[in-house]
Design a protein around this motif. Structure first.
Motif, PDB file in Angstrom:
ATOM      1  N   LEU A 101      17.924   9.601  23.234  1.00 15.71           N
ATOM      2  CA  LEU A 101      17.978   8.923  21.817  1.00 15.71           C
ATOM      3  C   LEU A 101      17.562   9.559  20.829  1.00 15.71           C
ATOM      4  N   ILE A 140      24.858   4.197  23.025  1.00 13.16           N
ATOM      5  CA  ILE A 140      23.579   3.466  23.946  1.00 13.16           C
ATOM      6  C   ILE A 140      24.205   2.449  24.754  1.00 13.16           C
ATOM      7  N   ALA A 169      20.493   3.133  28.872  1.00  9.80           N
ATOM      8  CA  ALA A 169      19.196   2.833  28.559  1.00  9.80           C
ATOM      9  C   ALA A 169      18.682   1.910  29.728  1.00  9.80           C
ATOM     10  N   SER A 175      15.125   0.269  23.417  1.00  6.98           N
ATOM     11  CA  SER A 175      15.678   1.294  22.624  1.00  6.98           C
ATOM     12  C   SER A 175      16.290   0.860  21.260  1.00  6.98           C
ATOM     13  N   GLU A 178      13.344   0.455  18.974  1.00  3.00           N
ATOM     14  CA  GLU A 178      13.059   1.587  18.548  1.00  3.00           C
ATOM     15  C   GLU A 178      13.713   2.272  17.533  1.00  3.00           C
TER      16      GLU A 178
END
Length: 263
Positions: A101, A140, A169, A175, A178
């Motif tokens: 990431l 992702i 993920a 994720s 984040e």
């Protein structure tokens, strides 16, 4: 090049398992690619083994990178280890690309695509291909997505699987959270969106959230979005194909970014 003639050969059995079993691919970090274009497009340091059919061996031999173990199979056996109905006579075992990431968001205003539980291999492969074409910085995937290295998915990417950074993920929601914390705006593609897709600003850090073909995004993931957007539809159509939706959104972002860059 070494000849292999038996289906019971350990290499052949390994090839078949890699093609058929996602768990095997995950355990070994390997997958199989078929066809001249994708084999020659693959990074040389990703290649583990090469396989040629007898009828195509002479044609392809001069194009093979040096130092990679290569094997020749009778055409009938080659067809048995392929996932396609009309094999091109060349395939390879390759290492799965490794990305993070952090790698995707290192530029100032990244453009990302996040997929929740997409199930169709062709859809996923098409989205990888479209992401590259639209200039996306990465993708992702939730753990519930179809295996990225499914043979049909790989073929549908048209080699983009080696060029688009992609992570699966373990904590998909984490994720995305984040990304939000790093200032990247999350836009959920949703039938109950509050704004039309082309009225939002995608020139800053942007991540589009696209959900499962049948159920869309889950309430949990939808709740993480900064905004819910929708693509207007005429006629009696209830929803668009997931890959089509992703393409429309990515290209709208690309259009806006070209406009800003040219102004």
């Amino acid at each position: 090049m070494e000849q292999i003639t038996s289906r019971e050969n350990q290499r052949i059995r390994h090839l078949i398992l890699l093609n058929e079993k996602a768990r095997k691919r995950r355990q070994e970090g390997l997958f199989v690619i078929e066809g001249k274009r994708i084999v020659l497009d693959a990074p040389k340091d990703a290649l583990v083994e090469l396989y040629l059919s007898e009828s195509k061996a002479e044609e392809y031999e001069s194009a093979l990178p040096p130092g990679i173990p290569a094997f020749v199979l009778p055409d009938a056996l080659f067809a048995q280890v392929c996932d396609t109905t009309t094999p091109q006579g060349i395939l390879a075992v390759v290492r799965q690309p490794q990305h993070s990431l952090e790698e995707m968001i290192k530029k100032e205003h990244p453009l990302l695509l996040a997929l929740e539980d997409v199930q169709d291999p062709g859809n996923l492969g098409t989205m990888v291909r479209t992401a590259e074409a639209a200039g996306a910085d990465g993708m992702i995937l939730s753990r519930g997505c179809v295996d990225l290295y499914n043979p049909k998915t790989v073929r549908s990417t048209m080699s983009a699987i080696f060029r688009v950074p992609i992570v699966t993920a373990e904590d998909f929601a984490g994720s995305l959270q984040e990304l939000r914390e790093k200032g990247i705006h999350l836009y959920a593609a949703h039938l109950e969106g509050s704004i039309i897709y082309d009225s939002a600003d995608y020139t800053k850090g942007t991540c589009f959230l696209v959900g499962n073909e049948g159920n869309g995004l889950s309430p949990e993931i939808t709740a993480l979005a900064n905004k819910r957007i929708f693509i207007p539809m005429d006629g009696k159509i209830e929803s668009l194909n997931a890959a089509m939706s992703a393409g429309i959104l990515l290209y709208e972002a690309a259009r806006q970014r070209r406009h800003v860059a040219g102004s």
